[in-house]
Design an enzyme around this catalytic site. Structure first.
Site, PDB file in Angstrom:
ATOM      1  N   GLY B 252       0.790  -1.222   0.000  1.00 41.87           N
ATOM      2  CA  GLY B 252       0.000   0.000   0.000  1.00 41.87           C
ATOM      3  C   GLY B 252       0.826   1.278   0.000  1.00 41.87           C
ATOM      4  O   GLY B 252       2.058   1.252   0.076  1.00 41.87           O
ATOM      5  N   HIS B 253       0.122   2.378  -0.038  1.00 42.67           N
ATOM      6  CA  HIS B 253       0.727   3.705  -0.063  1.00 42.67           C
ATOM      7  C   HIS B 253       1.503   4.002   1.213  1.00 42.67           C
ATOM      8  O   HIS B 253       1.145   3.555   2.285  1.00 42.67           O
ATOM      9  CB  HIS B 253      -0.329   4.780  -0.315  1.00 42.67           C
ATOM     10  CG  HIS B 253      -1.510   4.731   0.610  1.00 42.67           C
ATOM     11  ND1 HIS B 253      -2.308   5.801   0.854  1.00 42.67           N
ATOM     12  CD2 HIS B 253      -2.030   3.714   1.338  1.00 42.67           C
ATOM     13  CE1 HIS B 253      -3.248   5.456   1.692  1.00 42.67           C
ATOM     14  NE2 HIS B 253      -3.118   4.201   1.990  1.00 42.67           N
ATOM     15  N   ASN B 254       2.565   4.766   1.057  1.00 44.31           N
ATOM     16  CA  ASN B 254       3.337   5.299   2.192  1.00 44.31           C
ATOM     17  C   ASN B 254       4.094   4.229   2.968  1.00 44.31           C
ATOM     18  O   ASN B 254       4.584   4.518   4.066  1.00 44.31           O
ATOM     19  CB  ASN B 254       2.434   6.064   3.176  1.00 44.31           C
ATOM     20  CG  ASN B 254       1.696   7.223   2.544  1.00 44.31           C
ATOM     21  OD1 ASN B 254       1.641   7.340   1.317  1.00 44.31           O
ATOM     22  ND2 ASN B 254       1.142   8.087   3.350  1.00 44.31           N
TER      23      ASN B 254
END
Lengths: 368, 368, 368
Positions: B252-254
């Site tokens: 996922g993001h980040n």
């Protein structure tokens, strides 16, 4: 199609109506004039009798008053067979589209189709009547069998073999490198001798195990959209004839998957797994490396089979860890009863304390 | 390659045979004349002695009668290293294929390859010797490092950075938007204060959180077929040097994934997860948002780590919920014994009733 | 943008500063001069007051000394809305790229974009302002709504309908055949009558159920990279307006997914599942065929819902097997206490034996 022809296709027996013409197929709820429909039970048969259907597929012993029937072993199966014959067809495109890229040394068979944006690398051989749809990449020296289909934007890595009539859906990737790495500080010999060594945590980079093998997919196989199947380290990863694989499934290097196997979506199969014929694997399962599933095994959804576990033919396997489903169900039942058990133990304790107290008082009484 | 050269590559020591020529590599079962093979144990060494192999890689203390040996720390590791050097090579294609689409303002380095149907959008920079295979899409302002490979039909979203020598397999998607939405009726401040608010069920549409960040992948990373890794909301999602990711993994993001991490297939990693160096994550795991896994953690297959959980370095993590594997195993054992416990509680109850009855009868007896 | 305009967009109320100009947006930690930021609490408000921010979005009852504020229902939500308006834009490409392949009979709307390597098959209709990015394949008779986006190398099978403003990320595959097969030796009528028949293990090949239906995706839907959604057997598979689907999700044939649903990565949804509006499904779940999830249900990560199970609206569902989360948590707690229970049962047994022994001795004593 008349009823005799239908009967020939489905190995059935016509009662009263050999010459009846079939114009379409429909389940009972939508059956119109000229349609062939099917009934599994007496109840269905009564419902079918009330429709304008031209004829009904029925099992032995079921009849439909006033309608010709074709008696078959499994009416639904027969119905789907006829449905597949009469349904709409994909347009029969042929030849190499001008916007396809065919490398020198690639060969395209008679009546095959290569769509726009598709790429055939050198040495690729496309069998007669096979279809390489738009954007698909067929790598060097890949062999695509007669009548097979490679879906839009699917990828076949170099040397992959795809059997006759097999279908690869869009975005699937066949024949990528297996996921194998070594670390110098991990001694695989000792690891084999001592299972706890598996948890050895070492520094240093991972060395890629090269994958010089390939992937061989049998005939009449169907591979779902986005599914990935890896090539072998040496030799071949095998997928047996007639096996059907859902979308988003991962099959690792060096696996041998049997014939007529069913694998549902989101299953991950590790390296060197052996799956027998006619096995069914439910969704979201993890089948760890070197597991052996005998013929006709059924694996329940969300099961995790630990590395190297072997399951005899016809075992129904379930749970984490995977074991015979009977045990898993007993365990689920026991878990469900746990809160009651906890309460019961508390009760027993109270009653025991009372008895002990009684005993003590009694003893005290005696002492008095 | 002669044995001295082999020894230099694998940091080994030749015993009796510096000048011996190696013509190929093979494991013991297939070793032919002129081959280099390897032995982990005395047993392997005896087997190797019986082959026509030219030389054997051995650990300290193992010798092979009548054969020159190279003594190394880990013979299998050394073997795979030589295998990778001597094995067949992909053909060395160079230059931009006439059927590739290179936008104005994209730059292709020396000796790089861009295959048929591949797309380089404006501002894309392809490093020297890098390979963009057929049908791959390299978005605006993407940077592909020296010697890196972007597989067939893989996609790099705009602004993605791929480090030197990293390999992206077919169909992988790097740098897509993260999965972040807000609802007006959900107050994230209160939600933070009161965990039960997580189950707040509100109406109204979901507002997309824009993703202006990017994805940075380090050097010597390998990313499997069909795997997806999202860009960051702002800043970057990071994948550390030397990390190896299997097919069909979602990150996922980040997220910040460390160096030399191993992630097996079908793992889903939520947003803002931190994974230390040398971590191993087994198949089908779910690592929820904001989890922290310290260096050298090992996560067993099918584990679910709840949001925000932190695991100290060197923890072996397992189960649902994820916790130290020792606890999970104790629990599995306890669950296995549950049916026996249930039976035992029943027995205890019977015996207790007998005692109570006895007591009663006794009392009755007394009363008499 | 001045504060009054901001307030209009987010349905807010300006206090002291209608004409203040906003030059950018930033969270509190990065807020510079001219920036709009947001505060959820009094604490945030004090922090915001110490920045050079031009204005602050606040909830009812929170004020920021010395700064103009916009009072809104949910400051974070309002912030993200403005962020989306002011953020960088993808370049506005228009028209059909010369390296795209548009079949005769395909129609491209005003201001739409078709990228290099993209394929539009015959009968495909691309709405005004829609974007078909590089390498995407849009099959025969597909309809792409106004302003929708089809990502790089994504595939839409023939007849798929994609609603206005919906976004399909790279590598997603919409409208592939469902995973449906029959075996002649399996009688689905009897199977329905007798659940144990599900485990019937039969020989013989699998007959493919043809899929003549299609997939209809509503408006404002977002579909993640690598996700696959199958067409229907007949009729349509539906994805409701406003629903957001993460990367690597599988949705089977004949499903009806409601509006504003959230589905996290690695979820597999079987055939004929009904999902109500505003449902949330956590990662790695398996939702088996014919399950019904009522409106506002929340399904915890790693849940397995068995075939045909129905969950009432607003149920929080969790575990394997899926059930109300309260029960699952009670069970998890009970499992955690299991080792203690086992010990307690052992203790009880000892004490009971002592009592029994006492009784015996006592009896013996009496006998004496």
């Amino acid at each position: 199609l008349n009823l005799s022809e239908v009967a020939a296709v489905v190995s059935g027996r016509v009662l009263d109506g050999d010459g009846v013409e079939i114009r379409g197929v429909s389940d009972i709820s939508g059956a119109g004039e000229g349609d062939l429909t099917f009934a599994m039970t007496e109840g269905h048969a009564r419902a079918a009798a009330a429709t304008p259907a031209a004829a009904v597929l029925v099992p032995e012993g079921v009849s439909v008053p006033g309608k010709p029937v074709v008696v078959v072993r499994n009416p639904k199966y027969a119905f789907v067979k006829i449905l597949g014959m009469l349904g709409p067809r994909e347009p029969e495109e042929r030849g190499v589209h001008p916007a396809a890229f065919v490398a020198e040394g690639a060969a395209v068979g008679t009546d095959a189709f290569v769509g726009p944006g598709a790429v055939l690398e050198s040495g690729a051989r496309i069998g007669p009547g096979a279809r390489i749809l738009a954007g698909a990449c067929v790598g060097r020296d890949v062999s695509v069998g007669e009548g097979a289909t490679v879906g839009r934007n699917a990828v076949l890595y170099p040397d992959t073999v795809l059997g006759a009539r097999s279908v690869v859906h869009a975005g699937a990737v066949l024949g990528a490198d297996g996921f194998g790495y070594l670390q110098e500080g991990k001694d695989p010999g000792e690891a084999a001798a001592d299972a706890s060594r598996r948890y050895l945590q070492v520094e240093g980079p991972h060395l890629k195990v090269p994958h010089y093998g390939r992937l061989e997919v049998g005939e009449d196989v169907e591979i779902g959209a986005g599914t990935t199947i890896d090539r072998s380290t040496t030799g071949s990863t095998f997928i047996g004839d007639g096996t059907k694989i859902d979308n988003l499934v991962q099959i690792g290097h060096n696996c041998r998957i049997g014939r007529h196997v069913i694998i549902v979506s989101m299953v991950g199969i590790g390296g060197s797994v052996t799956v027998g014929d006619h096995v069914t694997i439910g969704g979201n399962c993890g089948i760890s490396e070197s597991v052996v599933l005998g013929d006709f095994c059924i694996v329940g959804a969300h099961t995790l089979a630990y590395p190297g576990r072997r399951f005899a033919p016809h075992t129904v396997v379930w749970g984490n860890p995977a074991r015979p489903a009977k045990k898993f169900r007993a365990q689920l039942a026991a878990i469900s009863s746990l809160p009651r058990i906890v309460q019961k133990v508390k009760d027993l304790e109270g009653r025991l304390r009372a008895l002990e107290g009684g005993a003590t008082r009694e003893e005290g009484g005696r002492g008095a």
